[in-house]
Write a protein that holds these residues in place. Structure first.
Motif, PDB file in Angstrom:
ATOM      1  N   LEU A 544      41.216  33.766  34.667  1.00  0.00           N
ATOM      2  CA  LEU A 544      41.172  34.146  36.077  1.00  0.00           C
ATOM      3  C   LEU A 544      42.167  33.333  36.905  1.00  0.00           C
ATOM      4  O   LEU A 544      42.811  33.859  37.816  1.00  0.00           O
ATOM      5  CB  LEU A 544      39.763  33.953  36.638  1.00  0.00           C
ATOM      6  N   SER A 550      45.365  39.159  43.675  1.00  0.00           N
ATOM      7  CA  SER A 550      44.115  38.855  44.367  1.00  0.00           C
ATOM      8  C   SER A 550      42.976  38.776  43.356  1.00  0.00           C
ATOM      9  O   SER A 550      43.130  39.152  42.185  1.00  0.00           O
ATOM     10  CB  SER A 550      43.817  39.937  45.398  1.00  0.00           C
ATOM     11  N   LEU A 551      41.816  38.305  43.825  1.00  0.00           N
ATOM     12  CA  LEU A 551      40.670  38.178  42.916  1.00  0.00           C
ATOM     13  C   LEU A 551      40.297  39.527  42.318  1.00  0.00           C
ATOM     14  O   LEU A 551      39.994  39.623  41.129  1.00  0.00           O
ATOM     15  CB  LEU A 551      39.475  37.583  43.670  1.00  0.00           C
ATOM     16  N   ARG A 554      42.843  40.378  39.732  1.00  0.00           N
ATOM     17  CA  ARG A 554      42.659  39.530  38.550  1.00  0.00           C
ATOM     18  C   ARG A 554      41.507  40.031  37.686  1.00  0.00           C
ATOM     19  O   ARG A 554      41.627  40.100  36.461  1.00  0.00           O
ATOM     20  CB  ARG A 554      42.379  38.089  38.975  1.00  0.00           C
TER      21      ARG A 554
END
Length: 579
Positions: A544, A550-551, A554
């Motif tokens: 990660l 961005s999260l 990811r």
């Protein structure tokens, strides 16, 4: 006549069953039977001979077969089938396979390899003990027959062929003293706090075992596939001989009745169902990476479904028949001691193989012959499982680093065998049996069950049961039935969660003979267990953190397989991509 291109159908095209052209450089089984014998050899190990009979009589005799069969049908066999299908479809080992399934779970592959290493540190030592016994068996009078040896004590009691012998709680049979005081020399160790020096005799035995292992694995499945023709079939010949001999012993019927007499009230106890689940899981062996590795060398269209059913049945039937081999002899011993069968069946684990059974053999007609073939059987049973466990590591690491290792297999296997030998040295000390017990309990134990729980969850819920079913359809030509899908999605993960929770809520005290493991050693054990499992969350965090975006982006990348069916099989098998 000029070549005319065939028209290409437009619109959605279902994934066809590929026509496999074996053009890739990956090693392959010479014959289908090599693969089947390797899988059976891995699954049928020493545990089938001692663990199943002991657990069966302890948990209700014949009544235990009900939870055992149910746990096999709904838990063990579906997981076994899942691993064979995954390995055959993706054609890669336990580490690299996760980029095709769910990249964020790649730490599972590293955890599996570490657990397999821990197994190699203690399991081969047990085979070395068997080799020590095998060498000692070449004698007209077996050395564990009498109490007249240098290692015997005043508690040594030989009751075979004698009348009016009193057996007390302090009595020790010649076989027990041979095992504890001559083979292991446990009496010269103070426990895990001071294990003593290495037994050079056992180190020599272990060196011979690893030499056999190296020359069986160094060239790949083409050599190991031939070795298992002996190591996987010979145990069945020996089991048959021992079964016939056991059935002719006086008192054998007492052991069989004790083994199979159902105690239906036991089915109300939760521990019986936990034992059944754990036994079938450790017997079939999903999660060790072995099934992934062995099936990855199969042709793409091999019928892995049939293989899973056949090999699972062989494994379970072997466990059941082994019970008769063991308990006919225990009935004979009870008859000779003039005690109940449960009094001679109290030994479990390796003690059943190294004390109880040799003790009975020593007092049979033709004892030298039966001792030799019994320990040959134990050595071959152990070697098969060692082949599988180390092949899981070899395949996983070589598939992960092909550029560096693809032409260096012999050197890599040599390095791995040396590491395993050095890692086993602590188990060869005079207190080595305590180290073996600690590694067996914590090095594998709950860690491997938790790993398989995550593996089953990742395949069914993140990779997706429909995608997995389509993978199987592309290999076999048909989709798995509803039963298998329900097992993979819900029942098998629940089966594993049930074992994990039960084992954590009801930990059993760790003892070996009269030695109670100190509290600090239990803490060390938990650290050993976590040292493999911890790589799963560590890799998740690493993946990660190092994935750009961005999260949400990811997570999308980390959870999505990197390659699809056409991608895999065009570059490895010479297939034409689907339009």
């Amino acid at each position: 006549m000029p070549h005319q291109e065939q028209p290409v159908a437009r619109g959605p095209v279902p994934v066809p069953v590929p026509v496999i052209i074996q053009t890739d450089a990956r090693d392959k089984w010479s014959k289908k039977i090599d693969f089947l014998l390797s899988v059976i050899g891995f699954a049928v190990d020493l545990g089938n001979v001692w663990r199943f009979p002991y657990i069966c009589y302890q948990n209700g005799g014949g009544a235990f077969l009900i939870p055992y069969v149910l746990m096999a049908v709904f838990g063990g066999v579906p997981l076994f089938y899942m691993e064979l299908a995954l390995g055959q479809f993706h054609r890669t080992g336990a580490i690299s396979i996760w980029k095709h399934i769910c990249p964020i779970f790649k730490g599972i592959g590293f955890a599996i390899c570490i657990i397999a290493l821990y197994v190699s540190f203690y399991y081969n030592t047990i085979i070395a003990w068997a080799l020590f016994y095998f060498y000692s068996s070449f004698s007209s009078t077996l050395p564990w027959t009498s109490c007249d040896n240098a290692w015997n004590t005043e508690n040594c009691t030989n009751y075979f062929g004698k009348d009016n012998v009193t057996w007390t709680n302090y009595s020790r049979s010649p076989a027990e003293e041979f095992y504890t005081r001559n083979v292991l020399e446990l009496h010269e160790s103070e426990g895990l706090g001071n294990v003593g020096i290495i037994r050079w005799q056992l180190m020599l035995c272990l060196f011979l075992i690893f030499t056999i292992v190296y020359f069986s694995l160094w060239k790949g499945v083409k050599t190991s596939g031939k070795v298992v023709w002996v190591t996987a079939t010979l145990p069945y010949v020996v089991l048959f001989i021992l079964l016939i001999r056991g059935a002719t012993l006086p008192g054998a019927w007492r052991g069989v009745v004790f083994y199979l007499q159902p105690k239906w009230e036991k089915l109300k106890e939760t521990s019986v169902w936990v034992d059944a689940a754990a036994q079938i899981f450790f017997s079939l062996g999903p999660g060790f990476g072995v099934l992934l590795a062995l099936s990855s060398y199969n042709p793409f269209t091999n019928n892995c479904y049939r293989d899973a059913i056949v090999t699972s049945l062989v494994n379970c039937l072997t466990s059941f028949v082994s019970g008769f081999v063991i308990f006919t002899v225990l009935g004979y011993m009870a008859e000779q001691r003039h005690v109940n069968v449960e009094d001679v069946a109290k030994n479990k684990g390796p003690s059943l193989l190294f004390i109880t059974y040799p003790e009975a053999i020593a007092n049979m007609m033709g004892s030298t012959f039966f001792a030799i073939i019994f320990f040959v059987m134990m050595i071959t049973l152990g070697l098969d499982s060692t082949f599988g466990g180390l092949e899981a590591i070899i395949t996983a690491v070589m598939d992960e680093y092909p550029d560096f290792l693809s032409h260096r297999r012999e050197l890599f296997v040599l390095g791995l065998v040396v590491v395993c030998f050095l890692g086993s040295l602590s188990t060869l000390t005079k207190g080595g049996a305590y180290v073996v017990k600690l590694l067996e309990e914590f090095g594998v134990g709950s860690s491997i069950i938790a790993v398989v729980f995550l593996e089953a969850t990742a395949v069914s819920w993140f990779y997706g049961i429909n995608r997995f079913s389509n993978d199987i359809k592309s290999m076999l030509g048909y989709t798995p039935g509803l039963f298998w899908k329900v097992c993979w999605v819900a029942i098998s993960p629940a089966f594993l969660a049930y074992i994990i929770i039960s084992s954590l809520l009801n930990p059993s005290p760790l003892t070996l003979f009269d030695y109670k493991f100190p509290d600090w050693s239990i803490t060390v054990g938990y650290i050993i267990g976590m040292s493999s499992f911890m790589w799963i969350p560590i890799y998740m965090v690493y993946k990660l953190v190092w994935t750009p975006g961005s999260l949400k982006q990811r997570l999308a990348v980390c959870l999505r397989p990197e390659r699809t069916l056409p991608d895999i099989h065009t570059d490895t098998l010479g297939l034409t991509p689907v339009p």
